[in-house]
Enzyme design. Sequence first.
Site, PDB file in Angstrom:
ATOM      1  N   ASP A  45       0.933  -1.168  -0.039  1.00 46.88           N
ATOM      2  CA  ASP A  45       0.028  -0.042   0.090  1.00 46.88           C
ATOM      3  C   ASP A  45       0.722   1.354   0.048  1.00 46.88           C
ATOM      4  OD1 ASP A  45      -3.317   0.261   1.010  1.00 46.88           O
ATOM      5  OD2 ASP A  45      -1.805   2.314   1.119  1.00 46.88           O
ATOM      6  N   ILE A  46       0.500   2.317  -0.729  1.00 46.69           N
ATOM      7  CA  ILE A  46       1.271   3.489  -0.906  1.00 46.69           C
ATOM      8  C   ILE A  46       1.194   4.134   0.423  1.00 46.69           C
ATOM      9  CG2 ILE A  46      -0.464   5.274  -1.702  1.00 46.69           C
ATOM     10  CD1 ILE A  46       1.418   5.840  -4.029  1.00 46.69           C
TER      11      ILE A  46
ATOM     12  N   ASN B 176     -12.446  -3.472   3.157  1.00 50.36           N
ATOM     13  CA  ASN B 176     -13.662  -2.312   3.257  1.00 50.36           C
ATOM     14  C   ASN B 176     -14.640  -2.513   2.153  1.00 50.36           C
ATOM     15  OD1 ASN B 176     -12.359  -1.091   5.375  1.00 50.36           O
ATOM     16  ND2 ASN B 176     -10.918  -0.080   4.123  1.00 50.36           N
TER      17      ASN B 176
ATOM     18  N   GLY C 188     -15.347   2.910   4.042  1.00 50.80           N
ATOM     19  CA  GLY C 188     -14.086   3.470   3.399  1.00 50.80           C
ATOM     20  C   GLY C 188     -13.686   2.985   2.196  1.00 50.80           C
ATOM     21  N   GLN C 189     -14.489   2.231   1.416  1.00 55.48           N
ATOM     22  CA  GLN C 189     -13.739   1.669   0.432  1.00 55.48           C
ATOM     23  C   GLN C 189     -13.718   2.888  -0.748  1.00 55.48           C
ATOM     24  OE1 GLN C 189     -15.967  -1.208  -1.924  1.00 55.48           O
ATOM     25  NE2 GLN C 189     -14.329  -1.355  -3.508  1.00 55.48           N
TER      26      GLN C 189
ATOM     27  N   HIS D  52     -10.432  -5.437  -2.924  1.00 51.52           N
ATOM     28  CA  HIS D  52      -9.035  -5.618  -2.381  1.00 51.52           C
ATOM     29  C   HIS D  52      -8.947  -6.061  -0.983  1.00 51.52           C
ATOM     30  CE1 HIS D  52     -10.311  -1.232  -2.099  1.00 51.52           C
ATOM     31  NE2 HIS D  52      -9.678  -1.033  -1.077  1.00 51.52           N
ATOM     32  N   LEU D  53      -8.265  -7.052  -0.381  1.00 50.97           N
ATOM     33  CA  LEU D  53      -7.981  -7.292   0.856  1.00 50.97           C
ATOM     34  C   LEU D  53      -6.836  -6.624   1.227  1.00 50.97           C
ATOM     35  CD1 LEU D  53      -8.436 -10.917   2.269  1.00 50.97           C
ATOM     36  CD2 LEU D  53      -6.194  -9.564   2.848  1.00 50.97           C
ATOM     37  N   HIS D  54      -6.812  -5.928   2.679  1.00 54.37           N
ATOM     38  CA  HIS D  54      -5.738  -5.191   3.290  1.00 54.37           C
ATOM     39  C   HIS D  54      -5.111  -6.306   4.186  1.00 54.37           C
ATOM     40  CE1 HIS D  54      -6.989  -0.739   2.454  1.00 54.37           C
ATOM     41  NE2 HIS D  54      -8.066  -1.554   2.319  1.00 54.37           N
TER      42      HIS D  54
HETATM   43  P1  5GP Z   1      -9.532   1.247   0.695  1.00 52.23           P
HETATM   44  O1  5GP Z   1      -9.611   2.546   1.089  1.00 52.23           O
HETATM   45  O2  5GP Z   1     -10.514   1.408  -0.670  1.00 52.23           O
HETATM   46  O3  5GP Z   1     -10.260   0.102   1.275  1.00 52.23           O
HETATM   47  O4  5GP Z   1      -8.048   1.040   0.172  1.00 52.23           O
HETATM   48  C1  5GP Z   1      -7.530   1.629  -1.050  1.00 52.23           C
HETATM   49  C2  5GP Z   1      -6.181   1.814  -0.458  1.00 52.23           C
HETATM   50  O5  5GP Z   1      -5.413   1.902  -1.832  1.00 52.23           O
HETATM   51  C3  5GP Z   1      -5.644   2.622   0.432  1.00 52.23           C
HETATM   52  O6  5GP Z   1      -4.984   1.839   1.625  1.00 52.23           O
HETATM   53  C4  5GP Z   1      -4.625   3.517  -0.338  1.00 52.23           C
HETATM   54  O7  5GP Z   1      -3.435   3.805   0.756  1.00 52.23           O
HETATM   55  C5  5GP Z   1      -4.378   2.451  -1.495  1.00 52.23           C
HETATM   56  N1  5GP Z   1      -3.727   3.132  -2.639  1.00 52.23           N
HETATM   57  C6  5GP Z   1      -4.409   4.326  -3.170  1.00 52.23           C
HETATM   58  N2  5GP Z   1      -3.705   4.721  -4.352  1.00 52.23           N
HETATM   59  C7  5GP Z   1      -2.659   3.967  -4.477  1.00 52.23           C
HETATM   60  C8  5GP Z   1      -1.585   3.813  -5.175  1.00 52.23           C
HETATM   61  O8  5GP Z   1      -1.697   4.609  -6.310  1.00 52.23           O
HETATM   62  N3  5GP Z   1      -0.513   2.794  -4.860  1.00 52.23           N
HETATM   63  C9  5GP Z   1      -0.682   2.012  -3.998  1.00 52.23           C
HETATM   64  N4  5GP Z   1       0.349   0.975  -3.827  1.00 52.23           N
HETATM   65  N5  5GP Z   1      -1.780   2.005  -3.290  1.00 52.23           N
HETATM   66  C10 5GP Z   1      -2.753   2.902  -3.307  1.00 52.23           C
END
Ligand code: 5GP
Length: 116
Positions: free
Chosen positions: A32-33, A89, A95-96, A102-104
């Site tokens: 994750d970034i 999420n 918070g998606q 995607h699975l964190h």
């Molecule tokens: P969500 O909030 O949808 O559950 O998770 C999306 C995730 O994607 C977040 O944790 C966010 O930091 C990550 N993310 C967003 N943009 C990028 C990107 O450009 N590269 C990477 N590696 N992760 C990203």
Amino acid sequence: MSQNDNLFKKIMRGEIPSSKVYEDDDVFAFNDISPVAPTHILIIPKAPIDSLDELTDDDATTAGKLLVAASKLAKKLGFSKDGYRCVINTGAQAGQTVPHLHLHLIAGRDFIWPPG
Ligand code: 5GP
């Protein structure tokens, strides 16, 4: 946003750089970034599935492979014994932010319950 254009599709195609940690025929995983823990990996299906809410019986194998990948990575990266958390999420209130399932996989610190 169409599935062809979502951020994670671009990452899988290599159009946006990422730090890949795992890939097989069905699953892609990368760091994750904006990590919320010392280890924060996103595990995604290669199939175009927008969210957990879209899953049908036909996706059971693919969905299971996300969990298998998490388990394999936990062992390979050495945090299996200490413990880790998997989060999916789903939808705006949860918070998606990216419309691709995607699975964190997060590890390396203590986590509280219930989560925020
Ligand atoms: P969500 O909030 O949808 O559950 O998770 C999306 C995730 O994607 C977040 O944790 C966010 O930091 C990550 N993310 C967003 N943009 C990028 C990107 O450009 N590269 C990477 N590696 N992760 C990203």
